[in-house]
Scaffold this motif. Structure first.
Motif, PDB file in Angstrom:
ATOM      1  N   HIS A   1      37.106  44.721  32.923  1.00 14.82           N
ATOM      2  CA  HIS A   1      35.834  45.241  34.424  1.00 14.82           C
ATOM      3  C   HIS A   1      35.815  43.536  35.434  1.00 14.82           C
ATOM      4  O   HIS A   1      35.836  42.354  35.412  1.00 14.82           O
TER       5      HIS A   1
ATOM      6  N   HIS B   1      33.730  40.703  31.006  1.00 15.85           N
ATOM      7  CA  HIS B   1      33.362  40.936  32.215  1.00 15.85           C
ATOM      8  C   HIS B   1      32.891  39.785  32.499  1.00 15.85           C
ATOM      9  O   HIS B   1      31.995  40.104  33.680  1.00 15.85           O
TER      10      HIS B   1
ATOM     11  N   HIS C   1      41.427  46.495  29.384  1.00 19.52           N
ATOM     12  CA  HIS C   1      40.670  47.152  29.271  1.00 19.52           C
ATOM     13  C   HIS C   1      38.957  45.958  29.990  1.00 19.52           C
ATOM     14  O   HIS C   1      39.259  44.774  29.413  1.00 19.52           O
TER      15      HIS C   1
ATOM     16  N   HIS D   1      34.033  50.760  36.183  1.00 22.71           N
ATOM     17  CA  HIS D   1      33.458  52.093  35.938  1.00 22.71           C
ATOM     18  C   HIS D   1      33.514  52.745  36.930  1.00 22.71           C
ATOM     19  O   HIS D   1      32.975  52.281  38.638  1.00 22.71           O
TER      20      HIS D   1
ATOM     21  N   GLU E   1      37.156  53.412  33.365  1.00 22.75           N
ATOM     22  CA  GLU E   1      36.444  53.691  32.811  1.00 22.75           C
ATOM     23  C   GLU E   1      35.083  54.952  32.837  1.00 22.75           C
ATOM     24  O   GLU E   1      34.091  54.481  33.999  1.00 22.75           O
TER      25      GLU E   1
ATOM     26  N   ASP F   1      37.326  43.738  27.000  1.00 26.41           N
ATOM     27  CA  ASP F   1      36.618  44.465  27.625  1.00 26.41           C
ATOM     28  C   ASP F   1      35.413  43.687  28.607  1.00 26.41           C
ATOM     29  O   ASP F   1      34.451  43.251  28.564  1.00 26.41           O
TER      30      ASP F   1
HETATM   31 ZN    ZN Z   1      34.333  48.704  29.292  1.00 25.24          ZN
END
Ligand code: ZN
Length: 200
Positions: free
Chosen positions: A9, A161, A7, A41, A67, A159
Motif C-alpha cells: 500500500h 503500510h 500486496h 484500497h 484491493e 501487505d
Molecule cells: Zn492490504
C-alpha cells in the motif's frame, strides 16, 4: 525465478505511510526484491506514481493492482489498471479478472471482519494469501489449509503500510521478470510463499 511482493500500500490508500519515492528507493537498494504489485484500497493513483518513478530503473517492475472491499470481504486484483465495476461482489470481481486474463487473489482470508472467511470456499480465485504478516499465525494457518483444501496456488505478501514492513512476506515465482509471465506462473501454481519476519 523472480521474487515478488504482491500486496503493498502507498499513501494513496489513506492508511499507509509509504510514498512512491520511498517505495522505489527501497526496491532500488533491496538485494533481490525488485518486483511489487501496488494494491491500494480503491485507487490506482499510487500505482501510477510508483510506476512512473520506477521507469528510471531497469531492474524494477511495478504491477498494477487494487484491493477492493466487496460485499463479502476483500479481494485483490493484479494485472490491470481498470477498476472492477459496481456492484462489487467477490464473484463479479473474480469474473472481472478472468475476463481480462489477469488474477484475483483472496487476501488474508481469516484476518478480520472485512475478510472473506468461509465464503472463500464458494469462490474460484486465482490464488490465496497463505502468509500475511498482519494476520495472526493461527489465521495464516487457516489460510494455508484453505488453499490446500481448494487446491489453489499459494502466495505470501507483506501487505506493507510502512516501508519497514516491505519484504516481510514475498513469493518466489517460476517466471522471468515480466508481468504476463508472472501472472501465468501464479495461475499455474508455480509459486513458493516465503515468510521473512527477520528485520533487514
Ligand atoms: Zn492490504
Amino acid at each position: 525465478m523472480v521474487f515478488v511482493d504482491l500486496h503493498v500500500h502507498t499513501i494513496y490508500s489513506g492508511d499507509s505511510s509509504i510514498t512512491p519515492k520511498r517505495l522505489v528507493d527501497a526496491l532500488h537498494t533491496h538485494s533481490f526484491l525488485k518486483t511489487v504489485a501496488v494494491t491500494d484500497h480503491k485507487t490506482m493513483e499510487g500505482y501510477y506514481h510508483v510506476s512512473k518513478l520506477a521507469t528510471a530503473y531497469e531492474d524494477i517492475l511495478i504491477l498494477p493492482g487494487i484491493e477492493v472491499s466487496t460485499t463479502h470481504g476483500d479481494v485483490v486484483v493484479i494485472g490491470t489498471e481498470e477498476r472492477p465495476p459496481y456492484p462489487i461482489t467477490p464473484e463479479t470481481v473474480i469474473e472481472f479478472a478472468e475476463e481480462r486474463n489477469v488474477i484475483a487473489i483472496i487476501p488474508h482470508p481469516f484476518r478480520t471482519l472485512t475478510s472473506l472467511g468461509d465464503y472463500a470456499r464458494r469462490l474460484k480465485p486465482t490464488a490465496i494469501e497463505v502468509f500475511n504478516p498482519n494476520a495472526t499465525p493461527e489465521q495464516n494457518r487457516m489460510a494455508l489449509e484453505l488453499a490446500r483444501e481448494l487446491n489453489l496456488p499459494q502466495v505470501a505478501v507483506s501487505d506493507a503500510h510502512s516501508i519497514e514492513e516491505l519484504g516481510r512476506g514475498y513469493t518466489k515465482i517460476n517466471a522471468a521478470q515480466n508481468m504476463d509471465e508472472i501472472l501465468n506462473a501464479i495461475k499455474s501454481g508455480q509459486t513458493q510463499p516465503i515468510q521473512n519476519l527477520i528485520q533487514q
